[in-house]
Enzyme design. Structure first.
Site, PDB file in Angstrom:
ATOM      1  N   GLY A  54       0.863  -1.297   0.078  1.00 31.21           N
ATOM      2  CA  GLY A  54       0.050   0.148   0.098  1.00 31.21           C
ATOM      3  C   GLY A  54       1.016   1.299  -0.033  1.00 31.21           C
ATOM      4  O   GLY A  54       1.828   1.084   0.801  1.00 31.21           O
ATOM      5  N   ARG A 125      10.563  -1.272  -4.642  1.00 28.51           N
ATOM      6  CA  ARG A 125       9.235  -1.418  -5.416  1.00 28.51           C
ATOM      7  C   ARG A 125       9.222   0.035  -6.300  1.00 28.51           C
ATOM      8  O   ARG A 125       9.200   1.144  -5.860  1.00 28.51           O
ATOM      9  CB  ARG A 125       8.126  -1.594  -4.883  1.00 28.51           C
ATOM     10  N   ASP A 279      -1.319   4.320  -6.288  1.00 24.31           N
ATOM     11  CA  ASP A 279      -0.122   4.347  -5.837  1.00 24.31           C
ATOM     12  C   ASP A 279       0.992   5.584  -6.381  1.00 24.31           C
ATOM     13  O   ASP A 279       1.834   5.699  -6.096  1.00 24.31           O
ATOM     14  CB  ASP A 279       0.643   3.105  -6.256  1.00 24.31           C
ATOM     15  N   ASN A 289      -2.940   2.339  -9.937  1.00 19.71           N
ATOM     16  CA  ASN A 289      -3.417   1.485  -9.077  1.00 19.71           C
ATOM     17  C   ASN A 289      -3.428   0.037  -9.376  1.00 19.71           C
ATOM     18  O   ASN A 289      -3.232  -0.235 -10.499  1.00 19.71           O
ATOM     19  CB  ASN A 289      -5.119   2.150  -8.528  1.00 19.71           C
TER      20      ASN A 289
HETATM   21  O1  MRU Z   1       0.556  -4.273  -4.412  1.00 14.97           O
HETATM   22  P1  MRU Z   1      -0.046  -3.435  -3.092  1.00 14.97           P
HETATM   23  O2  MRU Z   1      -0.921  -4.332  -2.381  1.00 14.97           O
HETATM   24  O3  MRU Z   1       0.840  -2.734  -2.588  1.00 14.97           O
HETATM   25  O4  MRU Z   1      -1.110  -2.441  -3.973  1.00 14.97           O
HETATM   26  C1  MRU Z   1      -1.719  -1.287  -3.167  1.00 14.97           C
HETATM   27  C2  MRU Z   1      -2.758  -0.740  -3.989  1.00 14.97           C
HETATM   28  O5  MRU Z   1      -2.830  -0.890  -5.000  1.00 14.97           O
HETATM   29  C3  MRU Z   1      -3.428   0.351  -3.339  1.00 14.97           C
HETATM   30  O6  MRU Z   1      -4.783   0.540  -3.819  1.00 14.97           O
HETATM   31  C4  MRU Z   1      -2.851   1.648  -3.046  1.00 14.97           C
HETATM   32  O7  MRU Z   1      -1.546   1.416  -2.702  1.00 14.97           O
HETATM   33  C5  MRU Z   1      -3.551   2.782  -2.419  1.00 14.97           C
HETATM   34  S1  MRU Z   1      -3.244   2.581  -0.742  1.00 14.97           S
HETATM   35  C6  MRU Z   1      -3.959   3.578   0.271  1.00 14.97           C
END
Ligand code: MRU
Length: 399
Positions: A54, A125, A279, A289
């Site tokens: 996230g 990442r 993101d 996202n």
């Molecule tokens: O791969 P992830 O679980 O890190 O992806 C997270 C997302 O896509 C969330 O929707 C995004 O980070 C928004 S968090 C408030």
């Protein structure tokens, strides 16, 4: 947020052990496991393997990573300022490959080491811009100080400050976004407001409240009747595992659906509003996202369902204009697609293979929704349209 009556955050600094602690999200919802991040390598590992995930949470974890870099440095005895008359930060015992030349045993060597470690953290990442934002903000503070102890204290304070600010930003997102839900509830005469969300943009992905979920918590706490459609969000099922767990702990009605169900529900008037997180969002309003968000936006557009993106300002990438062209999209390992994790009847966490052993799998982790499909942004400063002009009018310092 409360977990079984106890206040919890997904990240905190343990002042007794003087280490960073996080919830290992890979185990949820079946096990609540806490992990300790003692070194930069621990931080990188936790981000890459998604103990933490996230965008805002990755940013906060990266911020603490700068603290860990300084601790690593001390532990390797690369930075013993006491022996140098002017007590500058980095003075002796530079012995490993990174800082092998004794002539570089000065503040510059310490700062170079920090910069190098920060780059390693930022590379963990690629898509969430919060990671570089959090690391750079703390690194900037570190570079202002010469004396090691002061540097360490300032870095820790800044990382903790980021955590508190992000929590407050999400609370404000909840305040602003709640008005949208309230309006719909009023128009529906108090009937349940059906909200669809994708991935986990909840408190586990931030620090408190979440981004997309913050308006849901505020609305629920104010007595508005809501129901949330939770996209399971393959391959790692952040929706089914994490969003469903969070909402359930707060007593919010929700239903887990397959990733492909949203369009059907929208065609049949069963979704009043879509709220997702992001993101990385360009200054023009293009939104990266979790993979599949773009398809939800297309379906919402086709069915005149409002599609909102909730984000703190740390998720804007002010340097980018064209999201599809310029936002780096992470590609993760194929086994996240090939295997599904869950618990068996005995309560053991297991992984099972789904496709034929020989089949290839491609794991594009994010997609970009162009601004034309976004109804608006819910930020800590208020709600705005998805256009550069409207975004900049809320954040004029980025003109
Ligand atoms: O791969 P992830 O679980 O890190 O992806 C997270 C997302 O896509 C969330 O929707 C995004 O980070 C928004 S968090 C408030």
């Amino acid at each position: 947020m409360k977990v079984d009556g106890k206040d919890m955050r997904p990240i905190w600094f343990d002042s007794i052990s003087k280490t960073v602690k996080v919830i290992d999200q890979r185990m949820l919802p079946h096990k609540l496991v806490v992990a300790e991040l003692k070194t930069v390598d621990d931080v990188i590992d936790a981000i890459k393997k998604m103990f933490v995930r996230g965008a805002p949470l990755i940013g906060a974890t990266g911020a603490f990573g700068v603290y860990n870099a300084l601790v690593d440095l001390q532990q390797k005895q690369k930075c013993l300022s006491q022996h140098k008359k002017n007590s500058d930060a980095c003075s002796e015992k530079i012995s490993d490959a990174a800082l092998s030349d004794k002539d570089r045993a000065d503040k510059k060597a310490c700062d170079d080491y920090l910069k190098q470690e920060c780059q390693r953290i930022k590379d963990a990442r690629p898509t969430a811009v919060n990671l570089a934002w959090g690391v750079n903000r703390v690194l900037d503070v570190a570079l202002r100080y010469e004396q090691y102890d002061k540097k360490l204290m300032a870095v820790l304070e800044e990382a903790c400050q980021i955590v508190e600010e992000e929590a407050e930003n999400c609370r404000l997102i909840g305040e602003h976004g709640c008005h949208l839900i309230e309006d719909i509830s009023r128009k529906k005469g108090g009937a349940p407001v059906n909200i669809l969300t994708h991935c986990n943009a909840g408190w586990l992905a931030t620090v408190e409240y979440g981004t997309a979920t913050a308006p849901m918590y505020t609305a629920f706490d104010r007595g508005i009747d809501i129901h949330v459609w939770v996209d399971e969000t393959r391959p790692l099922n952040q929706g089914a595992r994490l969003t469903a767990w969070e909402l359930g702990k707060h007593g919010i009605k929700h239903t887990v659906i397959t990733d492909n169900a949203g369009g059907h529900l929208m065609q049949h008037g069963m979704v009043d509003i879509v709220i997702v997180g992001t993101d990385r969002t360009t200054r023009t309003g293009d939104v990266a996202n979790k993979i599949g968000t773009y398809l939800k936006a297309l379906a919402a557009n086709d069915n005149s369902v409002p599609f909102y993106v909730a984000l703190p300002s740390s998720t804007f990438d002010w340097s980018l204009k064209d999201g599809v062209k310029d936002i780096p999209i992470e590609e993760r390992g194929p086994d996240e697609i090939r295997y599904v994790q869950g618990i068996d009847d005995q309560g053991n966490l297991i992984s099972v293979l789904v496709p034929p052993q020989q089949s290839h799998a491609a794991n594009h982790a994010f997609d970009v929704t162009p601004s034309r499909l976004v109804t608006g942004f819910i930020t800590e400063r208020g709600i705005c349209e998805a256009s550069e002009k409207a975004i900049i009018s809320l954040f004029p310092e980025h003109v």
